[in-house]
Design an enzyme around this catalytic site. Structure first.
Site, PDB file in Angstrom:
ATOM      1  N   GLU A 183       0.837  -1.212   0.000  1.00  0.00           N
ATOM      2  CA  GLU A 183       0.000   0.000   0.000  1.00  0.00           C
ATOM      3  C   GLU A 183       0.870   1.260   0.000  1.00  0.00           C
ATOM      4  O   GLU A 183       0.727   2.145   0.838  1.00  0.00           O
ATOM      5  CB  GLU A 183      -0.978   0.014   1.184  1.00  0.00           C
ATOM      6  CG  GLU A 183      -2.123  -0.971   1.014  1.00  0.00           C
ATOM      7  CD  GLU A 183      -3.303  -0.678   1.932  1.00  0.00           C
ATOM      8  OE1 GLU A 183      -3.471   0.484   2.349  1.00  0.00           O
ATOM      9  OE2 GLU A 183      -4.064  -1.620   2.214  1.00  0.00           O
ATOM     10  N   ASP A 202       1.344  -8.696   2.797  1.00  0.00           N
ATOM     11  CA  ASP A 202       0.030  -8.704   3.426  1.00  0.00           C
ATOM     12  C   ASP A 202      -0.802  -9.694   2.617  1.00  0.00           C
ATOM     13  O   ASP A 202      -1.249  -9.391   1.510  1.00  0.00           O
ATOM     14  CB  ASP A 202      -0.582  -7.298   3.385  1.00  0.00           C
ATOM     15  CG  ASP A 202      -2.016  -7.266   3.917  1.00  0.00           C
ATOM     16  OD1 ASP A 202      -2.534  -8.337   4.308  1.00  0.00           O
ATOM     17  OD2 ASP A 202      -2.613  -6.170   3.925  1.00  0.00           O
ATOM     18  N   ASN A 226      -3.649 -11.039   3.570  1.00  0.00           N
ATOM     19  CA  ASN A 226      -5.070 -10.975   3.918  1.00  0.00           C
ATOM     20  C   ASN A 226      -5.611 -12.369   4.249  1.00  0.00           C
ATOM     21  O   ASN A 226      -6.754 -12.706   3.909  1.00  0.00           O
ATOM     22  CB  ASN A 226      -5.876 -10.339   2.777  1.00  0.00           C
ATOM     23  CG  ASN A 226      -5.887  -8.820   2.866  1.00  0.00           C
ATOM     24  OD1 ASN A 226      -6.189  -8.253   3.919  1.00  0.00           O
ATOM     25  ND2 ASN A 226      -5.537  -8.158   1.781  1.00  0.00           N
TER      26      ASN A 226
END
Length: 586
Positions: free
Chosen positions: A324, A471, A473
């Site tokens: 991100e 990440d 998730n």
């Protein structure tokens, strides 16, 4: 007068050849007193630029390289005459008596004591060390001198947080540049030794950390571009605002106690961190639903970047994988800051988005050999190594279409150990699909990822260990975690039907690698927001190639929840960085 000047200039190179130290020193002082005329002239480019200051005005000329230098000198002389004419007219309009008409300014160019012929071409005439005469003024010509093409200070300055200027230099080396930091004096204070007018010198490093005593003061940075001993024109930067108070204790301060020193070779310190993209932090959903507990100013990018830069710098890491990452943040904030702390970085934008993945590596330990980034949906349909998976997936067109709509990317960087050439590591960085009911999508994405990584290693870096950060998730009970840690996911795993019967899929999925190890284990959470907390982030390694030497403890639950949840005034993201030291097994 100008004949005498010409004679002194003709004498100058002979003075340099004199054996008298006193004469040589005097000659050098003559050069040092000259202001610089900076000329940028590169082979293959049709134009050159000439820049110098005259009567407080900055002159910047763009001329053809193939033009005769006499035309440029005449242009400078005419420009001065026009300026003098305007000044006389203005004086007359104010009712003052104009003085006598000034003689036209003599503008000449000398090299090695001789006047350069007017017919010489610009590309050859403007040599390094030549002298430009403009009336009574002399300029030392610096051809392709080290020059800052970008020089900016960050908008937000916080006490206790590093101020990292954004700098780009042409014809120079940032590691050679010189820096002088000055603090604005508080009005009515009595000047002390070391003060320069309204400013006091406070530092000489590329990065400066303001103290609490600096709150309310602006900062000035004077930076001189250099390449070895060769210098260019200095830049002077003044901060837009004054230093503000910091947030006090941050969630990462106690963690930094474990990372005061860098990892000792052959250990490697690794960080994986989702830093929360500004494009997501500034939405109405984020402000009112996801992070309503977070003070609005703490969601502002300038504020969060101060915290992120201090946090990352304090880990003294060798490899940093970030998710991100806004493109602007990478270019304007992270690269300048981490470069100052010894790291180089690469960026992979996520298609259709304004954010992506960034991998940084310590240049004293690693060099980047190659990159093998892919968008997973594109790889699935275009690369033959995924044909079996694509065929099985085609049995459910709804799920297939959903997967192909995703812009999830994989960043792959092959690094080489600078202390032992030939020893390589494959660093992978990704951010899998986010939806809570997207377990089946993430399984397919991970299947594509592992196949791609296996081929990269076999073709580019045989026997290189895999270091896989991101990440994902995915919690520890997910199919993705099982695929990585056990190398197989059975066809009846619950994640295959995570998004309902319409998108259900049933297949056994095998990993392209033997079981991998989660280097930081299975923390209770790496993501903590108001409505959810769980472990979503991982650093996976091949246990036969690397062993875990140290895991930096995560912040305590009390630290995380001091301001209810993350992000907060003391923590810049809704995720927590994973930090560990890994040691090569070979």
């Amino acid at each position: 007068m100008f004949n005498r000047l010409h004679a002194s200039l003709s004498l100058f190179p002979r003075l340099l050849l004199s054996s008298s130290p006193r004469t040589l020193t005097g000659a050098c002082r003559l050069l040092c007193r000259m202001e610089a005329a900076v000329v940028r002239c590169l082979p293959g480019e049709p134009k050159l630029t000439i820049s110098f200051c005259l009567d407080g005005s900055h002159k910047h000329m763009l001329r053809d390289q193939g033009e005769a230098v006499g035309k440029v000198l005449a242009r400078i002389s005419n420009s001065i005459a026009k300026s003098q004419g305007k000044a006389k007219k203005s004086k007359k309009n104010r009712g003052q008596q104009p003085g006598e008409a000034a003689e036209p300014a003599v503008v000449k160019l000398f090299y090695d004591g001789d006047e350069v012929p007017d017919t010489a071409l610009n590309s050859e005439a403007w040599r390094d060390g030549s002298v430009l005469q403009v009336g009574d003024l002399r300029y030392s010509v610096q051809r392709n001198a080290p020059t800052f093409t970008t020089a900016e200070l960050p908008v937000s300055l916080l006490a206790g947080f590093p101020v990292c200027p954004k700098l780009e230099v042409e014809f120079g080396n940032l590691q050679d540049c010189e820096f002088t930091w000055l603090k604005e004096n508080i009005p009515d204070s009595r000047p002390e030794a070391g003060q320069d007018g309204g400013w006091t010198q406070v530092g000489r490093e590329r990065v400066h950390v303001p103290s609490n005593q600096d709150i309310g003061c602006r900062f000035k940075l004077i930076c001189t571009p250099k390449d070895g001993s060769r210098s260019g024109p200095a830049k002077e930067l003044v901060s837009v605002g004054a230093v503000e108070a910091g947030p006090g204790v941050c969630t990462f301060d106690n963690r930094h106690a474990y990372t005061v020193r860098g990892a000792e070779w052959p250990a490697v310190r690794v960080v994986s961190y989702n830093i929360l993209a500004d494009v997501y932090a500034q939405t109405d959903l984020s402000k009112t639903v996801l992070y309503p507990y977070c003070a609005p100013y703490a969601l502002q990018l300038d504020y969060r970047q101060n915290l992120i830069k201090k946090e990352l710098a304090g880990y003294n890491a060798d490899i940093i994988c970030l998710q991100e990452v806004d493109k602007g943040v990478f270019v304007d904030s992270l690269v300048p800051a981490l470069d100052a702390f010894g790291l180089d970085g690469v960026f992979r934008i996520k298609e259709k988005q304004h954010e992506g993945l960034a991998t940084f590596y310590r240049r004293s330990k690693f060099r980047l050999l190659s990159r093998h980034d892919v968008m997973l949906s594109e790889a699935l349909t275009s690369d033959p190594i995924h044909s079996d998976l694509l065929e099985k997936l085609s049995a459910n067109s709804v799920l297939k279409d959903r997967i192909l709509q995703r812009s999830t990317s994989l960043q792959v960087s092959v690094l080489e150990d600078v202390s032992k050439p030939g020893r390589k590591v494959c660093v992978a960085n990704t951010h899998l699909y986010w939806h809570p009911k997207g377990g089946n999508v993430r399984l397919v994405q991970m299947g594509v990822t592992l196949q791609h990584l296996r081929r990269v290693i076999s073709e580019v870096a045989p026997e290189a260990p895999l270091l896989f950060c991101g990440d994902f998730n995915s919690t520890p009970n997910s199919g993705v975690f099982q695929l990585l840690s056990e190398a197989v996911v059975p066809q009846h795993h619950a994640d295959w039907s995570s998004s309902g019967l319409e998108e259900a899929c049933s297949m056994e999925l095998l990993s392209a690698f033997p079981p991998l190890l989660s280097a930081c284990g299975q923390p209770a959470y790496t993501n903590y927001v108001g409505g959810f907390h769980g472990c979503l982030d991982y650093v996976f390694v091949q246990p036969d190639s690397m062993q875990v030497e140290q895991v930096i403890p995560l912040p305590s639950h009390q630290e995380v929840t001091t301001y209810e949840a993350l992000p907060s005034v003391a923590h810049p993201s809704d995720h927590i960085a994973l930090v560990c030291d890994l040691r090569w097994n070979f």
